[in-house]
Structures are given as C-alpha cells and as structure tokens.
Design a protein around this motif. Sequence first.
Motif, PDB file in Angstrom:
ATOM      1  N   GLU A   4      -4.132   6.060  -1.990  1.00  0.00           N
ATOM      2  CA  GLU A   4      -3.598   7.028  -3.046  1.00  0.00           C
ATOM      3  C   GLU A   4      -4.338   7.926  -3.069  1.00  0.00           C
ATOM      4  N   ALA A   5      -5.480   8.254  -2.382  1.00  0.00           N
ATOM      5  CA  ALA A   5      -6.463   9.051  -1.933  1.00  0.00           C
ATOM      6  C   ALA A   5      -5.670  10.310   0.013  1.00  0.00           C
ATOM      7  N   THR A   6      -5.168   9.238   0.041  1.00  0.00           N
ATOM      8  CA  THR A   6      -5.130   9.523   1.653  1.00  0.00           C
ATOM      9  C   THR A   6      -3.479  10.449   1.423  1.00  0.00           C
ATOM     10  N   GLY A   7      -2.468  10.039   0.426  1.00  0.00           N
ATOM     11  CA  GLY A   7      -1.456  10.498  -0.012  1.00  0.00           C
ATOM     12  C   GLY A   7      -1.642  11.663  -0.297  1.00  0.00           C
ATOM     13  N   ARG A   8      -2.633  12.248  -1.843  1.00  0.00           N
ATOM     14  CA  ARG A   8      -3.499  13.361  -1.963  1.00  0.00           C
ATOM     15  C   ARG A   8      -3.454  14.575  -0.474  1.00  0.00           C
ATOM     16  N   LEU A  52       2.986  12.466  -4.824  1.00  0.00           N
ATOM     17  CA  LEU A  52       3.382  12.494  -5.962  1.00  0.00           C
ATOM     18  C   LEU A  52       2.917  13.262  -6.883  1.00  0.00           C
ATOM     19  N   LEU A  53       1.388  12.969  -7.238  1.00  0.00           N
ATOM     20  CA  LEU A  53       0.240  13.359  -7.750  1.00  0.00           C
ATOM     21  C   LEU A  53       0.504  14.974  -7.423  1.00  0.00           C
ATOM     22  N   ALA A  54       0.062  14.815  -5.857  1.00  0.00           N
ATOM     23  CA  ALA A  54      -0.449  16.051  -5.198  1.00  0.00           C
ATOM     24  C   ALA A  54       0.455  17.158  -5.811  1.00  0.00           C
ATOM     25  N   GLY A  55       1.694  16.523  -6.172  1.00  0.00           N
ATOM     26  CA  GLY A  55       2.674  17.862  -5.959  1.00  0.00           C
ATOM     27  C   GLY A  55       3.728  17.640  -4.872  1.00  0.00           C
ATOM     28  N   GLY A  56       3.776  17.230  -3.565  1.00  0.00           N
ATOM     29  CA  GLY A  56       4.641  17.059  -2.555  1.00  0.00           C
ATOM     30  C   GLY A  56       5.257  15.911  -2.773  1.00  0.00           C
ATOM     31  N   TYR A  57       6.426  14.991  -2.120  1.00  0.00           N
ATOM     32  CA  TYR A  57       7.507  14.553  -2.303  1.00  0.00           C
ATOM     33  C   TYR A  57       7.554  13.355  -1.495  1.00  0.00           C
ATOM     34  N   PRO A  58       7.645  11.648  -1.400  1.00  0.00           N
ATOM     35  CA  PRO A  58       7.333  11.532  -0.399  1.00  0.00           C
ATOM     36  C   PRO A  58       8.309  10.571   0.282  1.00  0.00           C
ATOM     37  N   ILE A  59       8.971  10.000   1.190  1.00  0.00           N
ATOM     38  CA  ILE A  59       9.835  10.020   1.695  1.00  0.00           C
ATOM     39  C   ILE A  59       9.214   8.099   2.945  1.00  0.00           C
ATOM     40  N   GLU A  60       9.858   7.034   2.574  1.00  0.00           N
ATOM     41  CA  GLU A  60       9.553   6.172   3.438  1.00  0.00           C
ATOM     42  C   GLU A  60      10.224   6.022   4.718  1.00  0.00           C
ATOM     43  N   MET A  61       9.735   6.078   5.852  1.00  0.00           N
ATOM     44  CA  MET A  61      10.669   6.051   6.941  1.00  0.00           C
ATOM     45  C   MET A  61      10.222   4.120   7.323  1.00  0.00           C
ATOM     46  N   HIS A  62      10.561   3.598   8.395  1.00  0.00           N
ATOM     47  CA  HIS A  62       9.956   2.839   8.856  1.00  0.00           C
ATOM     48  C   HIS A  62      10.222   2.842  10.564  1.00  0.00           C
ATOM     49  N   THR A  63       9.804   2.246  11.469  1.00  0.00           N
ATOM     50  CA  THR A  63       9.639   2.632  13.170  1.00  0.00           C
ATOM     51  C   THR A  63       9.614   0.691  13.039  1.00  0.00           C
ATOM     52  N   ILE A  64       9.369   0.301  14.263  1.00  0.00           N
ATOM     53  CA  ILE A  64       9.459  -0.562  15.261  1.00  0.00           C
ATOM     54  C   ILE A  64       8.025  -0.771  15.123  1.00  0.00           C
ATOM     55  N   SER A  65       7.493  -2.395  15.147  1.00  0.00           N
ATOM     56  CA  SER A  65       6.038  -2.187  15.069  1.00  0.00           C
ATOM     57  C   SER A  65       6.089  -2.899  16.170  1.00  0.00           C
ATOM     58  N   THR A  66       4.198  -3.414  15.898  1.00  0.00           N
ATOM     59  CA  THR A  66       3.733  -3.552  17.111  1.00  0.00           C
ATOM     60  C   THR A  66       2.689  -4.867  17.333  1.00  0.00           C
ATOM     61  N   PRO A  67       3.495  -6.047  17.020  1.00  0.00           N
ATOM     62  CA  PRO A  67       2.581  -7.337  16.742  1.00  0.00           C
ATOM     63  C   PRO A  67       1.942  -8.582  17.597  1.00  0.00           C
ATOM     64  N   LEU A 124       0.512  -1.247  -0.208  1.00  0.00           N
ATOM     65  CA  LEU A 124      -0.172   0.093   0.097  1.00  0.00           C
ATOM     66  C   LEU A 124       0.529   1.446  -0.238  1.00  0.00           C
ATOM     67  N   VAL A 125       2.387   1.254   0.485  1.00  0.00           N
ATOM     68  CA  VAL A 125       3.174   2.620   0.576  1.00  0.00           C
ATOM     69  C   VAL A 125       3.276   3.161  -0.926  1.00  0.00           C
ATOM     70  N   GLU A 126       3.172   1.597  -1.741  1.00  0.00           N
ATOM     71  CA  GLU A 126       3.561   2.830  -3.453  1.00  0.00           C
ATOM     72  C   GLU A 126       2.143   3.209  -3.570  1.00  0.00           C
ATOM     73  N   PHE A 127       0.771   2.722  -3.047  1.00  0.00           N
ATOM     74  CA  PHE A 127      -0.286   4.098  -3.702  1.00  0.00           C
ATOM     75  C   PHE A 127       0.315   5.555  -2.807  1.00  0.00           C
ATOM     76  N   VAL A 128      -0.030   4.905  -1.563  1.00  0.00           N
ATOM     77  CA  VAL A 128       0.147   6.394  -0.969  1.00  0.00           C
ATOM     78  C   VAL A 128       1.412   7.609  -1.300  1.00  0.00           C
ATOM     79  N   LYS A 129       2.536   6.878  -2.163  1.00  0.00           N
ATOM     80  CA  LYS A 129       3.528   7.638  -2.289  1.00  0.00           C
ATOM     81  C   LYS A 129       2.997   8.215  -4.126  1.00  0.00           C
ATOM     82  N   ARG A 130       1.914   7.758  -4.276  1.00  0.00           N
ATOM     83  CA  ARG A 130       1.614   7.981  -5.875  1.00  0.00           C
ATOM     84  C   ARG A 130       0.826   9.154  -5.851  1.00  0.00           C
TER      85      ARG A 130
END
Length: 583
Positions: free
Chosen positions: A237-241, A74-89, A65-71
């Motif tokens: 994608e809508a969230t990224g926009r 970008l479509l909205a004129g921003g610049y995406p930087i993916e970062m990773h945090t600890i997870s809590t399974p 899903l992160v790739e759709f957020v990035k898209r």
Amino acid sequence: MEGESVLKLRSSEWFENENAELTFQHRSAMRAMGHNPESFVGKPIIGIFNAWNDFNSCNYPHKELVEFVKRGVLLAGGYPIEMHTISTPADFMKPSDLMYRNLLSMDIEESIRSQPIDGVVLLCECDKTVPGQLMGAASCDLPALQLAAGHRSSGSFRGKTVNYGTDLWKYSDDYKAGLLSDDDWKELEQSISCSLGGCPVMGTASTMKSLSEMLGMMLPGTSSIPATHAARKHAAEATGRRIVEMVRDNLTPSKLMTEEAFHNAIKLVAALGGSTNAAIHLTAIAGRLGIRIPIERYEELTEGIPLIVNLQPSGSHSMDDFFKAGGLRKVIRNLLPKLDADCLSCTGETIGDTYGSDMPAYADESEVISTLDAPFKQKSGLAILKGNLAPNGAVIKKSAVSPKLFRHRGQAVVFDGYEDMLARIDSDDLEVTEDNVLVLKNCGPVAMGMPEWGSIPIPAKLLRQGVRDMVRISDARMSGTSYGAVILHVAPEAIIGGPLAIVQTGDWIEMDLDRSTLRLDLDDAEIEARLKKWTRPEPQHKRGYPRLFAEHALQAPEGCDLDILRPNSKEEAKFVPPIVGRG
C-alpha cells in the motif's frame, strides 16, 4: 494557486488530446472496461506490472499484493492499471533464464512507451525479474518503484532448519555421497520449500532486491520483509501511495540510479556476501542509463569492505534471521561510512538522512548483522581475475571460497559442454583428485544463454572421500545460493574463440585471489597455435528469440544485455515518447 506550476501528465496525450477523435477513441475504449473517465482523467495513471504465473512460486504472492498497491494508488489520488508481463521462474526456464531477463525488460519498456502511463510499480522477486524490470524502467525513465514479494519461510528437516537454495546443494552432495537414503531425499523434497516467496538466503533474488533498495528503487526497509508477514501488505500500500507522489515530483530512475548510487550498490554486494550475478545485472541496468561500469570496479570499490552479514551461502543464517536482526536498514546504516550518503532514496531524502538515524536493538542481531569494526570475514566482495585464460575478466565470490583455495595450482579436467560433464562427472573411471581444476566450456551467453551451470558438481568419487570444495572454472554463471571456489563468467567465452576454448585435460592452471590472477600455464605461441586449429562449434539456437539473443548478446563484463538495447551515451539513453495518433 496563482503562479503554481501545473503538472502535465503524460497520459493527457491520450485522454485530453486537442484532437477530439483521439480523445473519443481512447476514452471510449476505457469505458468498455468499466473505467469511467471522470474517475481517471487528470490523475496520474500508474501502470502496475505484475510478473506472477503458476510456475513462479517466488512471484506468486503478487497475485494478492497487487490489490494493496492499487489501494495505495487510489488513496494517494492516482489511478491504477494492472498489466502483466512475462515471468522468469528460475526453477523452470531452460536452459537459462538470463536471456529472458532482456526480453522481460523489452516487454516492460515497450508497454510503458506505447501506452498512457505516468508512473510505474514493478512487482518483483525471482532472480531475473528484479534486474529485468529495472532495465526496462531505466530505458523509459518515468517515475518507478519496485515491490518485492518477500522471501519464503525456512523449512525443517529432521529437526534442523533448511533453506531452499544453499541447503539443497549441500544435501545434494550428501545424497550423491551415499549419506542420505532415497527416503531421506524424498522427505527433504517435501520439507525444504514450504511457502511462497524467494529463496530465504542471500542468493540472487535477495541480493538484487537489496540493491534495488540501495539504488532508491524500492521503499526503505521493504526489501527484506518476509512474504508471509503482514508488513508486506503494508509495504504494498505504501508503494502505491509513494509512486503517485513521485509522479507529481517527477522523481525518475535517472535521478536515483546515478553513477554514485551504483558504486554504493557494488559496496553493498560485498557487505552482504551477495550473488556473483550482481556483476552482470548492475552493469546491465547502468548501461541502460548510459553509465559504464568497467568490470574492474567491482573489485576496486569493494577493497576494504568486509562481510558484515552472516547469511547463507557465505555464512550460516537465513533471511528470516536477517529480518529479525534489523534487515537491510541495519546493514546500510552500519555501512554508511563507506557510502556516498548524498545519493537519493525514493523518499526524496538522501540515504544519509534515510538510514542514518539510530535503530533499536534486535534479538541476536550481532550474530547476523555485524559492524565494519567487527566483521564476520575480512575478505568479501567479488574478485575479478584476469590473465591469459580470461583476458577480459572472470568473477569469483571471495566470501564463499574455502581459505585453503585462495591460491591454487592444478591440472585441468576438461568438459567440452554441459552434457559431456553430466555424462562423466560421477563416473568412477574419471581420473580426478581434489587438486585438479574442473573446466567447463561452451556455456556462455552466446553459446547457451549463460545458464547457472558454473557450479560444477564435485565428482561423486571425491564426495565419498569427504571433498566438498575444489577449483572450478567456466564461462557460465552459478546460482547466487551456491558456494565454493567457483570461477565464473570467463570472458571472452569459449564459443567465440576465447582462450578457454583451447584448454585441454592435463594443462596446468594457476589461480591467485590475492593477486586477482587466473593463468593457463602455456606460452603465447602455444595458445595461438591451438586457437588456429580450433573449430567453432555449431550454434545451439537456430530461430526465434534465443537466436536473436545469441546474435546480439554482449559478453558478461558488459552485462549480457543486447547490443540493440544499450545506448552509447547518456544522451542516447533519453526516452523517446511515441506519437499519439490513430491506432
């Protein structure tokens, strides 16, 4: 245009600094990773915080899903930087994932604070990921949105629909009672959890992402989309926009997560039959903004709010059914007369405008989502019990309690800790009847990080007799997918000298949900005498983060946050940016 204000991006401190050396250093570092300054300088830089790993089946869909957020960014004129945090399974983190909620929030807060980020997308699903991310976002107060991974599909066992979570506990009781064979149990293991995503019931994950949407921190209508549905990618994608637009509008968490918005969220918990864990998480998130929610508010605000969602564990349906019936949009629309409709959604519109319009009819919706006039249960929400056994309060979910146990008086059967309980609970020598009250001590935030041990198993000898619910009390939590007459979050907890510490087997305990009381049938003098003789157990955690948590954790009615992360006022909650200089 002349007179039009120009948005000053936070990231410009790194990439357009008057100090040429700093600008050179930061742009050069970005070039090394293939980020051309011509592509990102002057655009909102969106940090996308991803919390998937190979242990976390709930959050795993975010790997895609992160790739759709990035898209969308970008479509909205921003610049995406993916970062990773600890997870809590939640399935794997022992003894408790709650303490790591706070560590996750610190991971996010410090990553945002220290790096060139203008807006934030938080990829969530599993129980503590949602509140942990909101706590970190609240502390920084930069524009932020959450995107859930979605719930997993229901499974099928012997021709019946089964849901990971609630049905697991029911079949576990059947297995212990001898109603399921070893082969049955193995077949259930293979069929109950057959896809990625969160639990497909109204457990903690579904509750918290619903509350995130109610608080304006998730796009309307996106919290209840299944993980396997194509609409989940569209939501990404809508969230990224939208986050790029929120940066330009400076629409921050503090403008969305107001005191009135938290009150709406508490009312939603009752309407959903949501998790008891919501009381801890909402209090912790609000606390980061300098907003205090007294524990009593969870009962006061939900007075007169019935259960209008028929989902497990308070009802019978699954999250798939919920989505087909209109999902959270339908619930909020039906609940609007009880809400403050002037609170904002992340669209910048009020929730009255966002959710107030008529919706089309959905298949079987009346079986899953009801109205205030024709609810599934009149009594819902969280009861906050107080008395000499819980001076600072305890929590129980009304909608999950067997009606015959709303008022109960019984003698205690006491377990001094989780290992003691496991050693004795299924012994045929345990002296217990369904009228007894099971009591578990030393499982609170300071003692053990407050694991989900509060849903004490029904003793095997009683399961064989057909008993499926009885009153249970502890200073622990329970899974949001659990059910029954389970009293949780007793405060103060036993290990710090709360009255729970001195309860003995044979003591009489009285509970009355209608009067919100929980009482140990001993006079004050006897309680005081026992406390004077009581010796505090040795702490379990000697070093590292668990020790830090034990030394700084607030009690359950205060959200179990760390005292060092909780501002004393709204003024103290204001974000302090770093000094951008040579690293």
